[in-house]
Design an enzyme around this catalytic site. Structure first.
Site, mmCIF file in Angstrom:
data_model
loop_
_atom_site.group_PDB
_atom_site.id
_atom_site.type_symbol
_atom_site.label_atom_id
_atom_site.label_comp_id
_atom_site.label_asym_id
_atom_site.label_seq_id
_atom_site.Cartn_x
_atom_site.Cartn_y
_atom_site.Cartn_z
ATOM 1 N N HIS A 285 -53.286 26.871 15.541
ATOM 2 C CA HIS A 285 -53.593 28.077 16.323
ATOM 3 C C HIS A 285 -55.090 28.283 16.122
ATOM 4 C CE1 HIS A 285 -53.160 32.406 17.612
ATOM 5 N NE2 HIS A 285 -54.245 32.486 16.880
ATOM 6 N N ASP B 253 -45.431 29.154 24.661
ATOM 7 C CA ASP B 253 -45.845 30.245 23.764
ATOM 8 C C ASP B 253 -45.030 31.512 24.082
ATOM 9 O OD1 ASP B 253 -47.077 31.653 21.773
ATOM 10 O OD2 ASP B 253 -49.055 31.726 22.715
ATOM 11 N N PHE C 244 -50.149 41.155 21.904
ATOM 12 C CA PHE C 244 -50.464 39.950 22.665
ATOM 13 C C PHE C 244 -49.179 39.173 22.946
ATOM 14 C CE2 PHE C 244 -54.481 40.668 20.342
ATOM 15 C CZ PHE C 244 -55.412 40.502 21.351
ATOM 16 N N GLY C 245 -49.082 38.577 24.122
ATOM 17 C CA GLY C 245 -47.999 37.619 24.363
ATOM 18 C C GLY C 245 -47.114 37.970 25.538
ATOM 19 N N HIS D 298 -41.543 31.687 20.225
ATOM 20 C CA HIS D 298 -41.336 32.691 19.162
ATOM 21 C C HIS D 298 -39.968 33.328 19.379
ATOM 22 C CE1 HIS D 298 -45.559 32.509 17.790
ATOM 23 N NE2 HIS D 298 -45.826 32.273 19.066
ATOM 24 N N LEU D 299 -39.057 33.105 18.431
ATOM 25 C CA LEU D 299 -37.685 33.597 18.609
ATOM 26 C C LEU D 299 -37.434 34.942 17.925
ATOM 27 C CD1 LEU D 299 -35.507 30.368 18.434
ATOM 28 C CD2 LEU D 299 -36.263 31.628 20.436
ATOM 29 N N HIS E 220 -41.803 40.681 23.681
ATOM 30 C CA HIS E 220 -42.144 41.996 23.130
ATOM 31 C C HIS E 220 -41.371 43.047 23.907
ATOM 32 C CE1 HIS E 220 -45.280 40.767 20.390
ATOM 33 N NE2 HIS E 220 -45.900 40.091 21.330
HETATM 34 ZN ZN LIG Z 1 -50.813 30.843 18.623
#
Ligand SMILES: [Zn+2]
Lengths: 310, 460
Positions: B216, B342, B360-361, B85-86, B346
């Site tokens: 997903h 993934d 999340f992440g 995720h950029l 954040h």
């Molecule tokens: Zn996902």
């Protein structure tokens, strides 16, 4: 003897000795509430912030009275009040509270772990008045105090807890506390209300209310929260009451001198019948009385009260 | 301008394994030669056995060669992270295409796939084109003009397009148009396609365009309000749980839909035992299903949440030891084809908050190889298997040829397999620091990343 903790965040972090010390101190405090002038100067000049981010009248009142009986100044801040700006983070709030130089911050918050998060950011002592589904240590301590007062001991007693264990911080703290003090805790509820691996908290799981109550010294009923109904935990209150409600008939399975407890507020006719709530076994009102004394003890100890008393 | 990588072991699983010197010329692999052989004059070398294609024409201007001695290192085909995720466009305060691609190069990746859940969503050709041109612009802006071996420090970007407009799960995006603009796969990652009928149509339609569908897999009704794995740690902490079934049931559905449609489905971020079993079964049935997991799922368990550490909060959540072992078993027996990160940057705004309110992440680009190398140290995967999972398999799924072969673009990762290092988020090139691996001691480190023949990253 000395109370070694700056904060009271949960039961998990207390030792048996810590719990005994809190209960002993609370017993001493109880006498103050029975005096004509119900006030001692112990915490004069100390500031206690009551930071409640969840609606609660009873618990907040109990903390407030406890603080006042020790002559502390209290400041109340709640989610609706102007000092909490909408969108402000909990950490910002903590920093703001810190700038008021309080000695103790009492926090109730809907997120599990919130009290601990605050405690890492402030110099003041933090007392957890309930964080999410995690812990409600003063409730568990006052329950232990009430049981010890009536039974003379906690060790070896059979404690039954019935209700929504999964969504109850009271249940979590009580299971941990009573188990730690040597009692045998058994829980029962519809499986929708039993969290995964509940036994790892130290309790046993009974298949139904009758086997849970059998031979109990204490039966503790938990509030059924109607507002949680959207999570589909049970079909109707009627059926809940039928399968897991406490009534005088069921109570016969317990010991003759069983104590009936409830952290309040009760749903009469749902988890507990009227006659049991007001009956001879009920110590529900004593719980409220002990709540003030217990919270006085907690304030006194975290404020360093025992430090000069080794 | 030519570069010669000297002295390293070259490993391209199924293709090459041995000590070779690699000559890179004009961004492509010009020769793979046995070491200690004098570089032949280019114009006479076509008969040499270790020259595979017609070499470039010899002229004095391009005869200058820079030797880079990487004795003791291992050269592998460029690593590809197909799940990143950029955050650009829309959330540039967490990550930009530039910082993300630089972090990727530092992590040894020569290419990454950018998920479409940006703001606006990459659900049409103009957003795809923006991402592609931004990446191209970055590649062309050379950092050090006085050293021609150096690139601008970024790796390649392959956008993933959305399955449905605005990720709403309702109507299909223009995959054909977006493919022309540069997408290599489609996914609504971050959200499931709830409606099975929409997912079926997406698979059927994407099949005609030869675009893999990345699932997903999450039943949002089962996962709702959950903050971590449903289990004894959640019970102790009083946090609402996300059960394994929230993941595995949707994986089962999407495998069934792939079987129905004949499409290729790729299962993102596999975290638990039931999911691994479902994929293993699907493969046995001959369904075109591939799967990835991320380093955190084979490294940590839900106990890492410990005292409400929001850097251990991701979706799907960290599971139990049993699940962790099942994921490793899945990697070992080939059920799980790929290791992706993934990478989900954040800022403290999303992470320095109450656990149940935290995003999340976690970031993963700069720790992925080091963490994955532990599977090799532990004897669970051969080094070749690892390179398959981090390079060759993603390339295969995405239709990229990254073989170390003469004539291919020089996308190369150089690994120091014996180096010990420890994770220090302060050194990250990513804009974000949300990692649960701070202080982890790892063996095996990226030494150099070469993208299109230029050095995008080199360890100090
Ligand atoms: Zn996902």
């Amino acid at each position: 003897m000395r109370f070694e903790h700056k904060d009271l965040l949960d039961i998990d972090s207390l030792s048996v000795r810590d719990i005994s010390m809190i209960l002993d101190t609370a017993e001493g405090m109880k006498e103050i509430s029975n005096r004509p002038v119900k006030k001692v100067p112990t915490l004069r000049g100390k500031t206690i912030v009551l930071f409640f981010q969840e609606p609660s009248t009873r618990t907040k009142l109990s903390f407030d009275i406890a603080a006042k009986r020790l002559s502390a100044d209290t400041i109340s801040i709640s989610s609706g009040s102007s000092s909490i700006v909408k969108g402000e983070t909990l950490i910002d709030t903590a920093k703001n509270l810190e700038s008021m130089n309080p000695d103790i911050i009492v926090i109730r918050h809907p997120s599990s772990g919130a009290a601990e998060l605050i405690s890492r950011r402030v110099k003041a002592s933090v007392v957890n008045a309930g964080d999410g589904l995690h812990a409600h240590p003063t409730q568990a301590l006052l329950d232990m105090m009430s049981v010890r007062e009536k039974k003379g001991r906690i060790e070896g007693l059979n404690i039954s807890i019935i209700g929504d264990i999964a969504h109850s911080r009271v249940a979590r703290s009580n299971i941990e506390g009573f188990t730690k003090m040597g009692a045998i805790v058994t829980v029962a509820a519809p499986p929708t209300m039993i969290p995964k691996g509940v036994e790892t908290l130290g309790c046993r799981l009974a298949p139904d209310i009758d086997s849970c109550i059998e031979n109990a010294d204490v039966v503790m009923m938990l509030r059924i929260q109607k507002e949680r109904q959207e999570t589909i935990l049970f079909p109707t209150e009627r059926e809940y009451s039928m399968l897991f409600g406490l009534n005088s008939d069921r109570l016969k399975g317990a010991k003759r001198d069983v104590l009936v407890m409830h952290p309040g507020p009760m749903n009469r006719g749902v988890e507990i019948s009227n006659d049991v709530a007001d009956g001879e076994h009920s110590v529900i009102l004593e719980q409220v009385t002990n709540g003030v004394a217990l919270r006085m003890a907690v304030f006194y100890l975290v404020a360093g009260g025992m430090k000069n008393a080794d | 301008m030519r570069i010669r990588l000297k002295g390293a072991r070259v490993l391209d699983p199924g293709n090459i394994d041995g000590f070779k010197d690699i000559i890179i010329s004009d961004g492509v692999i010009d020769a793979l030669m046995d070491p200690c052989i004098e570089l032949p004059p280019v114009s006479q070398s076509s008969s040499e056995s270790n020259r595979e294609v017609q070499p470039s024409v010899y002229t004095p201007e391009n005869d200058s060669i820079t030797d880079i001695d990487i004795t003791g290192m291992v050269v592998v085909p460029g690593l590809i992270d197909m799940h990143v995720h950029l955050r650009e466009p829309g959330h540039e305060y967490k990550e930009t295409i530039k910082t993300g691609l630089k972090a990727a190069a530092k992590g040894g990746f020569t290419a990454v796939c950018a998920m479409p859940n940006t703001s606006p969503v990459n659900d049409n050709n103009s957003i795809t084109a923006f991402m592609v041109s931004r990446a191209k612009e970055l590649v062309n802006s050379s950092l050090s003009s006085n050293d021609s071996t150096r690139g601008s420090g970024v790796c390649r970007l392959y956008p993933v397009g959305a399955i449905t407009k605005e990720l709403k799960g309702e109507s299909l995006c223009e995959y054909g148009d977006m493919k022309r603009a540069g997408i290599v796969a489609i996914s609504d990652d971050g959200r499931p396609v709830e409606n099975a009928r929409v997912m079926r149509r997406a698979m059927e339609y994407a099949k005609g365009l030869e675009l893999p569908v990345i699932s997903h897999s999450e039943d949002i009704n089962l996962a709702r309000d959950g903050a971590m794995n449903e289990g004894i740690t959640a019970t102790r902490l009083g946090l609402k749980g996300i059960p394994n079934a929230a993941e595995s049931t949707v994986i089962m559905r999407d495998i069934a839909l792939a079987e129905l449609t004949g499409a290729s489905v790729h299962i993102a971020h596999v975290s638990c035992e039931e999911s691994v079993d479902a994929i293993r079964n699907g493969k046995k049935r001959g369904v075109k299903v591939t799967a990835e997991t991320a380093p955190h799922y084979f490294t940590l368990t839900d106990e890492a949440v410990a005292r409400y550490d929001t850097n251990a909060k991701m979706n799907p959540p960290l599971r139990t030891e049993r699940d962790r072992q099942a994921v490793i078993d899945g990697l070992v027996d080939g059920t799980i084809d790929i290791i992706a990160t993934d990478h989900a940057p954040h800022s403290p705004l999303e992470k320095d908050v109450e656990f149940d309110r935290a995003a999340f992440g976690i970031v993963g680009l700069e720790t992925s190889l080091g963490l994955s190398m532990q599977l090799v140290q532990d004897g669970r995967l051969s080094f070749g298997d690892l390179i398959n999972k981090m390079s060759k398999k993603p390339a295969l799924i995405l239709g990229i040829n990254n073989d170390l072969k003469v004539g291919n673009p020089a996308d190369i990762t150089v690994i120091d397999t014996n180096s010990f290092w420890s994770v220090n988020p302060k050194t990250f090139l990513s804009k974000s620091r949300n990692t649960p691996f701070t202080g982890f001691s790892l063996k095996g480190e990226v030494y150099m990343t070469i993208v299109g023949g230029k050095i995008a990253y080199q360890r100090d």
